[in-house]
Design an enzyme around this catalytic site. Sequence first.
Site: not given
Ligand code: IPM
Ligand code: MG
Length: 364
Positions: A141, A192, A224, A248, A252
């Site tokens: 990042y 990884k 993975d 990240d 999710d």
């Molecule tokens: C998260 C989001 C952010 C990230 C974006 C909005 C920059 O996806 O907080 O998970 O990638 O960290």
């Molecule tokens: Mg995210």
Amino acid sequence: MAQKLLLLPGDGIGVEIMKEVEKLIGWMNSQGLTDFTLERGLVGGCAYDAHGEAISEDDMKKALAADAVIFGAVGGPKWDKVPYDKRPEAGLLRLRKDLGLFANLRPAICYPALADASSLKRELVEGLDILIVRELTGGVYFGEPKEITDLGNGQKRAVDTQVYETYEIERIVRVACDLARTRKHKVHSADKKNVMKSGVLWDEVAQRVAKDYPDLEFQHILADNAAMQLVRNPKQFDVMVTDNLFGDILSDAAAMLTGSLGMLPSASLGAPDTATGKRKALYEPVHGSAPDIAGKGIANPIAMIASFAMALRYSFNLVGLADQVEKAIADVLADGLRTGDIAQGGKSVGTEEMGASILKKLQA
Ligand code: IPM
Ligand code: MG
């Protein structure tokens, strides 16, 4: 002494769901349960519209001075064409970086009432309680170089840099291990190392830190494989620690196991100040600004309210009050209250009714 909260609702549904948190704060202050003073600021697309930046210097100052930042969501199609360094997400990334919020805690809890909203079978997710600990200020990042160069022959070359230093890995793994001690004493560290040098160092440091925690079950896992195991048998996990990018993605996936992204809070914490022991902190829902439903009053405020509960717990040590807020959320769900995202075709309520119902449970 009054404690300072900076509210940054941001864009899209961020604005609506933050209002529900404000009502909670208003009630807690009126009851003497808390003594918060509120400041407000702009972040994301709305800040760009107002100041030409994803967050103004003035609001950054407020964030640095606050005891905690409560953040909604940023982004939307309206800002698709703004310059890259001024895009809405840049405001959030700057807050993370400048506040030094290296530790991102993303719990994925499956409320019993919602087990059927998950895309996985009930028996796989019922009782699920995972904590993803994501490194938040390093890795790809922020690594340099980060650029696109024109090669002049009709081709371009894009570079992002994944970079980690020992101390960055060490401190995040320690956060994960300390938290595991308050839970089921199990840590998976995902990287990884089979293809990345940063993964090799990650594992080397993680294994060394783990030696200081002989009471924990510590296990390496390839990222993975971690993704695969999350959808195959998620209940094998307790705490998972990983880098910024894998965190990240994996968070999710973990979030969706619980039925809806609209349910999940997160905390982003800095290092404790050596003098005061206080840490900078920002609390935000894992979901985004959902421009498609923004302004309609139908967004789920639960992740936002649960993020505020995390603030009570981690920034203000109001553990009992945090428990009560979380219980109020579980109770309204058990009563059958649903916003559209978790209604599964059944009857649903709007943002305000969900917020008001949670507040009513608290008052009871
Ligand atoms: C998260 C989001 C952010 C990230 C974006 C909005 C920059 O996806 O907080 O998970 O990638 O960290
Ligand atoms: Mg995210």
